[in-house]
Scaffold this motif. Structure first.
Motif, mmCIF file in Angstrom:
data_model
loop_
_atom_site.group_PDB
_atom_site.id
_atom_site.type_symbol
_atom_site.label_atom_id
_atom_site.label_comp_id
_atom_site.label_asym_id
_atom_site.label_seq_id
_atom_site.Cartn_x
_atom_site.Cartn_y
_atom_site.Cartn_z
ATOM 1 N N ASN A 131 0.815 -1.208 0.000
ATOM 2 C CA ASN A 131 0.000 0.000 0.000
ATOM 3 C C ASN A 131 0.854 1.266 0.000
ATOM 4 O O ASN A 131 0.514 2.263 -0.645
ATOM 5 N N THR A 132 1.968 1.234 0.734
ATOM 6 C CA THR A 132 2.858 2.398 0.738
ATOM 7 C C THR A 132 3.470 2.632 -0.638
ATOM 8 O O THR A 132 3.511 3.765 -1.141
ATOM 9 N N PHE A 133 3.928 1.569 -1.265
ATOM 10 C CA PHE A 133 4.512 1.707 -2.599
ATOM 11 C C PHE A 133 3.469 2.176 -3.610
ATOM 12 O O PHE A 133 3.753 2.980 -4.500
ATOM 13 N N SER A 134 2.250 1.666 -3.480
ATOM 14 C CA SER A 134 1.176 2.068 -4.386
ATOM 15 C C SER A 134 0.881 3.547 -4.260
ATOM 16 O O SER A 134 0.583 4.226 -5.252
ATOM 17 N N PHE A 135 0.947 4.070 -3.054
ATOM 18 C CA PHE A 135 0.671 5.493 -2.859
ATOM 19 C C PHE A 135 1.692 6.359 -3.588
ATOM 20 O O PHE A 135 1.351 7.410 -4.129
ATOM 21 N N PHE A 136 2.954 5.934 -3.618
ATOM 22 C CA PHE A 136 3.979 6.706 -4.305
ATOM 23 C C PHE A 136 3.969 6.464 -5.807
ATOM 24 O O PHE A 136 4.201 7.391 -6.595
ATOM 25 N N ALA A 137 3.723 5.230 -6.212
ATOM 26 C CA ALA A 137 3.892 4.870 -7.621
ATOM 27 C C ALA A 137 2.647 5.127 -8.454
ATOM 28 O O ALA A 137 2.750 5.456 -9.642
ATOM 29 N N ASP A 138 1.464 4.976 -7.868
ATOM 30 C CA ASP A 138 0.231 5.097 -8.653
ATOM 31 C C ASP A 138 -0.167 6.553 -8.817
ATOM 32 O O ASP A 138 0.150 7.407 -7.981
ATOM 33 N N PRO A 139 -0.894 6.838 -9.901
ATOM 34 C CA PRO A 139 -1.425 8.201 -10.075
ATOM 35 C C PRO A 139 -2.556 8.460 -9.096
ATOM 36 O O PRO A 139 -3.018 7.549 -8.402
ATOM 37 N N PRO A 140 -3.034 9.694 -9.008
ATOM 38 C CA PRO A 140 -4.138 9.987 -8.082
ATOM 39 C C PRO A 140 -5.370 9.143 -8.396
ATOM 40 O O PRO A 140 -5.660 8.813 -9.550
ATOM 41 N N ILE A 141 -6.088 8.765 -7.347
ATOM 42 C CA ILE A 141 -7.263 7.914 -7.506
ATOM 43 C C ILE A 141 -8.411 8.732 -8.092
ATOM 44 O O ILE A 141 -8.430 9.962 -8.032
ATOM 45 N N GLU A 142 -9.366 8.009 -8.676
ATOM 46 C CA GLU A 142 -10.527 8.646 -9.281
ATOM 47 C C GLU A 142 -11.767 8.546 -8.402
ATOM 48 O O GLU A 142 -12.612 9.438 -8.411
ATOM 49 N N VAL B 32 11.863 1.489 -0.740
ATOM 50 C CA VAL B 32 12.569 2.736 -0.457
ATOM 51 C C VAL B 32 13.091 3.362 -1.741
ATOM 52 O O VAL B 32 12.965 4.576 -1.971
ATOM 53 N N GLY B 33 13.668 2.535 -2.623
ATOM 54 C CA GLY B 33 14.198 3.072 -3.869
ATOM 55 C C GLY B 33 13.124 3.658 -4.767
ATOM 56 O O GLY B 33 13.303 4.734 -5.350
ATOM 57 N N GLY B 34 11.977 2.971 -4.899
ATOM 58 C CA GLY B 34 10.907 3.496 -5.738
ATOM 59 C C GLY B 34 10.308 4.769 -5.200
ATOM 60 O O GLY B 34 10.057 5.726 -5.958
ATOM 61 N N ALA B 35 10.057 4.799 -3.899
ATOM 62 C CA ALA B 35 9.503 6.014 -3.306
ATOM 63 C C ALA B 35 10.496 7.169 -3.418
ATOM 64 O O ALA B 35 10.113 8.320 -3.700
ATOM 65 N N ARG B 36 11.763 6.892 -3.234
ATOM 66 C CA ARG B 36 12.779 7.939 -3.341
ATOM 67 C C ARG B 36 12.857 8.491 -4.759
ATOM 68 O O ARG B 36 12.964 9.713 -4.966
ATOM 69 N N GLU B 37 12.796 7.614 -5.752
ATOM 70 C CA GLU B 37 12.879 8.068 -7.136
ATOM 71 C C GLU B 37 11.687 8.952 -7.508
ATOM 72 O O GLU B 37 11.847 10.003 -8.135
ATOM 73 N N ARG B 38 10.481 8.518 -7.102
ATOM 74 C CA ARG B 38 9.307 9.327 -7.403
ATOM 75 C C ARG B 38 9.354 10.682 -6.678
ATOM 76 O O ARG B 38 9.007 11.722 -7.242
ATOM 77 N N ALA B 39 9.801 10.661 -5.441
ATOM 78 C CA ALA B 39 9.902 11.914 -4.695
ATOM 79 C C ALA B 39 10.935 12.841 -5.325
ATOM 80 O O ALA B 39 10.714 14.057 -5.444
#
Length: 1047
Positions: free
Chosen positions: A569-580, A682-689
């Motif tokens: 769920n944490t990774f999804s929050f960073f990686a996914d676009p805003p929900i509809e 951690v790496g995915g969230a860091r890259e998106r941030a």
């Protein structure tokens, strides 16, 4: 004085010689009659009430029982209201102290409140202990003092013995008189109706004389009665010898008259027969009476069995779990005893007696009631054990957090079929699983609602952007945080951070609950907790202490599932676009599953925040698609700047890194790939941030030109605050990016935690590196744009200026004309000099230090760009003046009036003064705006003047001697006036001017010119002296120079 006080205390039965209130015990009447029950007292009053018409002849002997009081002063009264002869206090029997109680009180013994303890020290008590008395009262008394006390005690005993002898002697006649009267009355009653014996003559013998006793008649002192055989003057033998009448025989106390009841026996028999005839049927049979007596006897014997059920019920009502187990064990014991009686009778083929039957029946009824109460109580405990899940994450009190242990202990003590440990672990797993889903879903919806509202608002104005970009330069940390961004943006950032904190925080968040659950599962699997749990009655709950292999396997899988839920769920929050879909906010109920308990109404649904209340038919509209970089990031507030981004994302990634390390340390043997998943999280969230921040950083770099407010820097009057603002902004973003890329504070958060923060990939780092250089380029370009671009009417580009004013006070009485292009150019040039000299190298050094890299190529490129921008701005400022100077010189030299009419010119031409006057204006403008640039600019203009002279003189073909002298005066006058600004290039150009003049003349003119040189020097000197005041600004004055440097 002490004896007097003790006498008063003893007489009035007081404890304090100076009482402050009336003793409560004095309000009670004598217990001899007033302590009787009211009903009994009323009956006695009725029975003993004397008749009004008659008075008993023995009324003189009657005594009011309520008036009886103790005749012994200072006697004690016991708890049942009876008095005894024990004193409340006594003097020391050994004569050492006047009060035994006071001595004991001084030694710290509670003799005043404990009557039994006090009596052991009082000689008048039957519980007096000599050993205890000597060990406490005479603890420190010497042997000699004890011997003296022994003598004192002996004398006291002798005195009391003498007093008793006197008492007996003085009352001896009363004793004898009372004894004689009692004996005579008894003899008369015994001999009534008995035949009188013949009187025998009195004889005297030694034996009778020896055994005879003489009595003295109290009414006649001269008469004596002697009785040798137990008879006195009232004996029957001394009376009449006539036979007694028959009625006296019936009442005589002899066997023949049945001891005086023969006369009324017949009447009693008749009355009994009559009563039997009348009351027999009403009273019932004797058999029924015996049956009732037997039942009553059985009930009395089984009273404890009957009370056991009520005791269990009372314990449940009082929530007294300890006594409940004890009472339940006692009830089971009674049940086993009744079952044993039945089994024994059945085994031995012996019928049960009536008492046993009653015992079995009562025990059965009691056990049925107890079982019903215990089953209801167990169901309540199971419900509490289920609801205890919700309290564990919200209570800080350790006792309340361990409520489930107490509930499990109760169930194990009472005995249950299902394993309460396994039940609680499964309930806890379901609760955490549902809570993770619900919390993430709710948080994403709330964040999206605020994103939509913010995206549908207008873009911040330039004034607002400039105000927030200046926030790092504020002194107070609170002010910096408060002005990082717009209030709605900061509100959304706070919501995002609080959501992540509620999820990933080890203390108080979902991760903390999962970690606590993992630790408890491990403790239960290892059997550490079971050591403190009860085994139940007869050890029947011992089987629940051990978890089976299937249970252990399922628990491990469950823990890994909870960790995977948090990670996914944490990774999804960073990686996914805003929900509809945001319909969750206006749904009537939260999603419930059949296994979800009522306690699963989690905190996200518990609060009613007004920000998330809206009509279901008019939800917030979706975010408009404008091509903004933040539209693809669900975690980035619309229109947020990079300053707020690095601040809040740095905190969020610190939480994420710490949480990932904690989750990786909880991995089991069956989940070897969990560490790699955490590294990927951690790496995915860091890259998106980092991508989101770089996009905002790029936009902010373009807006850095808004930092220019055209106000002087406090420490440099030749600069504006723009370099300081830019340095603070850029340094803050670079420092924040370093924390985001490396997350340094999350690497060693816990002993034994795995390292889940890897170095940033080269692609990500190169993007940050490029953005840093780009931000410098855009900031410098913005500075040039500020300097060159005219201020549009109504623009708020420099909104930090005084409202509507373009002329700003510089603090020294002058003004900065921000509408003047030349002033903006000069200040920008001065700012560029500072950037080129210190600020940009400082920023590059900070970047190299933070990221451990060398920006060699970038540094060279930035230096070249700075030089180009500086040269461009310098040319932009000096070119108009240089062109004007060239035009003036060209027109002046080409003028027909330039050539002198005399053989020896004594003045320079007017165009020279015009050139110098223009330079005076330039000098004034530069020295008052950016003094350090004065020498550079005037030197450059002098070079351009020299070139203009050279070009102008080339246009003339021949020069006569007067013309040659005029040209020399014009060039030398300007050169000497601007002597301190002369450069090598200007000197070379002047040499070329003289060569050009030399080519346009003949030999005779050259020869004559050499002769005119002394005169020309004198003329130049006079001209210099005459224009000293007009051109004094060009004079090299050390004081003025030092003052200018200090300014």
């Amino acid at each position: 004085m002490a004896d007097y006080e003790r006498t008063i205390l003893t007489h009035y039965n007081l404890e304090n010689p100076y009482p402050t209130q009336w003793p409560a015990e004095r309000d009670d009447s004598d217990p001899s009659d007033e302590d009787l029950p009211p009903a009994l007292k009323a009956r006695l009053n009725v029975l003993l009430r004397p008749s009004k018409s008659s008075k008993s002849r023995f009324s003189a002997l009657e005594r009011n029982s309520s008036g009886r009081r103790s005749l012994v002063p200072g006697s004690q009264k016991t708890q049942d209201g009876l008095e005894n002869l024990v004193q409340q206090d006594e003097p020391d029997p050994l004569g050492g102290y006047d009060s035994v109680v006071r001595v004991l009180r001084d030694r710290g013994l509670p003799v005043e409140s404990d009557q039994l303890l006090r009596n052991r020290f009082l000689l008048s008590s039957t519980t007096f202990s000599p050993t205890l008395f000597l060990s406490q009262v005479h603890l420190h008394t010497s042997t000699q003092s004890l011997l003296q006390g022994l003598e004192y005690l002996s004398r006291s005993i002798d005195q009391k013995s003498a007093s008793l002898k006197i008492l007996v002697e003085s009352n001896f006649e009363r004793f004898v008189r009372a004894k004689s009267t009692i004996d005579n009355v008894y003899t008369e009653m015994r001999n009534q109706g008995v035949e009188a014996e013949p009187e025998r003559p009195l004889t005297h013998s030694r034996h009778t004389s020896r055994n005879s006793i003489y009595y003295r008649n109290p009414s006649n002192s001269g008469t004596h009665y002697r009785s040798a055989s137990g008879q006195g003057p009232l004996s029957p033998g001394k009376g009449s010898n006539k036979p007694l009448p028959s009625d006296k025989k019936k009442n005589a106390l002899v066997k023949e008259s049945e001891y005086g009841v023969q006369g009324i026996k017949a009447s009693l028999i008749e009355v009994a027969v009559k009563a039997e005839e009348i009351w027999g049927p009403a009273l019932g049979g004797r058999e029924r009476e015996e049956t009732l007596k037997a039942v009553l006897s059985s009930v009395e014997r089984c009273q404890e069995i009957s009370a056991s059920g009520q005791a269990v019920s009372e314990c449940i009502k009082r929530k007294d779990h300890e006594n409940l187990v004890e009472e339940y064990t006692r009830a089971r014991k009674y049940t086993q005893e009744a079952r044993g009686i039945s089994d024994t009778a059945l085994r031995n083929q012996v019928p049960l007696c009536e008492h046993q039957i009653h015992q079995i029946v009562l025990t059965g009824r009691m056990w049925l009631y107890v079982e019903q109460e215990i089953n209801d109580f167990k169901r309540g405990v199971w419900r509490k054990l289920t609801s205890a899940q919700q309290n564990m994450g919200s209570l800080s009190d350790r006792n309340q957090r361990e409520e489930h242990i107490a509930l499990i202990s109760i169930l194990l003590e009472l005995g249950v079929d299902d394993n309460p440990i396994w039940f609680w672990l499964l309930s806890r797993y379901d609760y955490l699983k549902n809570k993770i889903h619900a919390t993430f879903d709710r948080s994403r919806v709330e964040i999206e609602v605020l994103r939509r509202r913010l995206a549908n608002t207008e873009k911040p104005s330039q004034r607002t952007i400039a105000l927030h970009l200046k926030s790092p330069s504020r002194q107070s940390p609170e002010d910096r945080l408060r002005h990082l961004d717009n209030a709605p943006v900061l509100e959304l950032w706070e919501l995002i951070y609080s959501s992540f904190n509620n999820i990933l925080s080890i203390s108080g968040g979902l991760l903390g609950e999962v970690t606590d659950f993992c630790d408890r599962v491990k403790a239960f699997m290892e059997g550490k907790v079971q050591k403190t749990l009860p085994v139940g009655i007869d050890g029947q709950s011992r089987q629940h202490h051990r978890l089976s292999s299937d249970m252990v396997r399922d628990l491990k899988i469950g823990v890994n599932e909870l960790i995977e839920l948090l990670r996914g769920n944490t990774f999804s929050f960073f990686a996914d676009p805003p929900i509809e879909d945001i319909s969750m906010l206006y749904s009537p109920l939260p999603p419930m599953t059949p296994n979800t308990p009522k306690s699963a109404v989690f905190a996200p649904w518990a609060h009613q925040d007004s920000r998330f209340k809206f009509d279901a038919s008019h939800p917030p509209p979706p975010s408009p698609k404008r091509g903004e970089p933040w539209e693809e990031f669900a975690f980035w507030p619309p229109y947020a700047n990079s300053l707020s981004g690095v601040h809040y994302l740095g905190k969020i990634l610190l939480l994420l890194g710490t949480a990932a390390a904690e989750m990786a340390s909880m991995q089991s043997n069956s989940s070897a790939g969990l560490l790699e998943k955490m590294k990927g999280l951690v790496g995915g969230a860091r890259e998106r941030a980092a991508r989101a921040i770089c996009a905002a950083w790029n936009a902010d770099a373009e807006s850095c030109k808004l930092l220019e407010d055209w106000t002087h820097a406090p420490d440099r009057r030749d600069m504006t605050k723009m370099p300081f603002y830019f340095t603070s902004f850029e340094s803050t973003v670079v420092g924040g990016m370093q924390k985001i890329l490396y997350i340094p504070d999350a690497t060693n958060t816990k002993s034994g935690s795995a390292d889940v923060v890897l170095p940033p990939p080269s692609k990500l780092f190169q993007g940050v590196r490029s953005q840093f250089v780009t931000s410098l380029y855009k900031a410098l370009s913005g500075m040039v744009e500020n300097a060159e671009k005219a201020i549009p009417t109504g623009s708020d580009m420099w909104a930090a200026s005084t409202a509507g004013a373009t002329a700003l006070n510089d603090g020294r009485g002058g003004v900065i004309d921000a509408s003047s292009r030349n002033i903006r150019m000069l200040l920008t040039l001065s700012n560029l000099k500072a950037l080129q000299a210190t600020i940009v190298p400082q920023l590059i050094g900070q970047f190299e230090t933070n990221f451990s890299v060398k920006l060699t190529d970038e540094t060279k490129t930035i230096r070249d760009v700075l030089a180009q921008i500086d040269s461009r701005l310098f040319q932009s400022y000096t070119s108009p003046t240089a062109r004007k100077l060239s035009s003036i010189i060209s027109a002046g030299v080409a003028s027909p009036a330039w050539a002198p009419n005399t053989n020896r010119p004594t003045e320079v031409r007017p165009y020279v003064y015009e050139v110098l006057l223009l330079l005076v204006f330039v000098h004034t403008e530069v020295s008052t705006t950016a003094a350090p640039l004065t020498h550079q600019i005037l030197s450059h203009l002098l070079e351009r003047i020299s070139v203009a002279f050279l070009e102008a003189f080339k246009l003339r073909s021949k020069y006569s001697l007067p013309a040659l002298m005029q040209a020399t005066l014009d060039v030398e006058f300007i050169a000497q006036t601007l002597n301190q600004y002369t450069t090598d290039k200007a000197s070379d150009t002047q040499s070329q001017i003289y060569l050009e003049l030399d080519r346009g003349t003949d030999n005779s003119a050259r020869t004559r010119l050499q002769d005119e040189l002394p005169e020309m020097r004198a003329i130049l000197k006079n001209l210099r002296e005459a224009t000293r005041s007009e051109f004094t600004c060009f004079k090299k004055v050390r004081v003025a120079k030092e003052r200018g440097e200090r300014s």
